[in-house]
Design a protein around this motif. Sequence first.
Motif, short mmCIF file in Angstrom:
data_model
loop_
_atom_site.label_atom_id
_atom_site.label_comp_id
_atom_site.label_asym_id
_atom_site.label_seq_id
_atom_site.Cartn_x
_atom_site.Cartn_y
_atom_site.Cartn_z
N GLU A 1 -2.93 8.45 2.90
CA GLU A 1 -3.17 8.05 1.59
C GLU A 1 -2.82 6.10 2.11
N ALA A 2 -1.56 5.95 2.52
CA ALA A 2 -1.65 4.58 2.88
C ALA A 2 -1.94 3.72 3.78
N HIS A 3 -2.58 4.82 4.65
CA HIS A 3 -3.53 4.33 6.11
C HIS A 3 -4.73 3.75 5.56
N ASP A 4 -4.92 5.02 3.96
CA ASP A 4 -6.75 4.49 3.65
C ASP A 4 -6.75 2.90 2.88
N SER A 5 -5.55 2.91 2.36
CA SER A 5 -5.36 1.50 1.74
C SER A 5 -4.89 0.79 1.95
N CYS A 6 -4.07 0.27 3.34
CA CYS A 6 -4.05 -0.68 4.59
C CYS A 6 -5.22 -1.16 4.30
N ARG A 7 -6.17 0.39 5.16
CA ARG A 7 -7.68 -0.41 5.59
C ARG A 7 -8.74 -1.36 4.69
N GLY B 1 1.72 -0.97 16.35
CA GLY B 1 0.21 -0.49 17.59
C GLY B 1 -0.69 -0.05 16.09
N ARG B 2 -0.02 1.42 15.21
CA ARG B 2 -1.26 1.69 14.62
C ARG B 2 -1.71 0.88 13.88
N ALA B 3 -1.12 -0.61 13.08
CA ALA B 3 -1.73 -0.96 12.01
C ALA B 3 -2.72 -2.09 12.75
N ALA B 4 -2.32 -2.79 14.21
CA ALA B 4 -3.56 -3.91 14.83
C ALA B 4 -4.72 -2.90 15.57
N SER C 1 3.52 2.14 6.47
CA SER C 1 2.40 2.28 5.53
C SER C 1 1.88 3.43 6.39
N PHE C 2 1.42 3.95 7.74
CA PHE C 2 -0.15 4.27 8.08
C PHE C 2 1.18 5.95 8.85
N CYS D 1 0.46 -0.78 -0.10
CA CYS D 1 0.12 -0.09 -0.02
C CYS D 1 0.96 1.48 0.29
N ARG D 2 2.06 1.37 -1.02
CA ARG D 2 2.67 2.51 -1.19
C ARG D 2 1.41 3.63 -1.48
N PRO D 3 2.07 4.99 -1.60
CA PRO D 3 1.56 6.07 -1.74
C PRO D 3 1.70 6.01 -3.69
N GLY D 4 0.95 6.77 -3.96
CA GLY D 4 0.82 6.54 -5.42
C GLY D 4 1.02 5.18 -6.60
N LEU D 5 1.15 4.02 -5.83
CA LEU D 5 0.88 2.98 -6.78
C LEU D 5 -0.46 1.79 -6.41
#
Length: 257
Positions: free
Chosen positions: A190-196, A225-228, A185-186, A157-161
């Motif tokens: 943009e990456a946070h939203d893609s990961c979600r 922690g952010r991912a979890a 990624s958090f 989930c890299r930004p821009g990809l």
Amino acid sequence: MYSILTDLHTHTIYSGHAFSTISENAAEAARKGLEAIGMTDHFSSFMTPRRADGSPEMGPMINRAALPDVVHGVRVLHGVEIDIVDFQGHLAFCNCFPHDFPDSDVSIGERLLKTRDLVIASIHMFPGFRDGTAAQNTDMYLAALQNPYVDIIGHPCRPGLPFDHTAVVRAAKEANKCLEINDHSFDTQEAHDSCRALAIRCAEEGTHIVVSSDAHSAWFVGEFGRAAKMLEEIHFPQELIANANLASFGRLRGKQF
């Protein structure tokens, strides 16, 4: 609260831009109660040290006999984070052959991958990598997932990809491979939203993920922690977290650790 006892994506000073040794990473993992870490230093055309003939310096990576399997009570997996180098999903140094063995039909990259407990394939950079369409990026990940040595697609989930989440999630499930939810990624929304969005599709399709720190210093080993937190917000199934413990990851990938 999820129980995640392995951090499969960590770096040591061999990566060149990381700050800690294997011993320091393992000591921090032990302090945090982890049972295993992956030593996944970069194998990359622009980050891996080179020999005089231009080939990658593989010595420290392949000299696994010099290291114990358990350090400070923590199992250390001998892994690699290898670069995806084009939109066709090829991996670094998998199309070149060692000068030491001029008649070899085994590439430099494959020689390394065959020795690894764990292989993460990630995109960092290659000429034009920012210019790919979502279709090209999707095909790139689909091809990498077909590589028999690859266990995990790193930080997809890299930004821009952009890529087609559904297609990649389904391909990962079919191949019994994992998509990484990387705590780094958090750093961007943009990456946070893609990961979600990716995690939601994984939950819907029954595709396994790994949750990793991508630590480049010992202080961040086991820090996801952010991912979890995001996974808890979407009620992601614990049983789909492949690195909840070392045994669960081994069963998924058919490996004995």
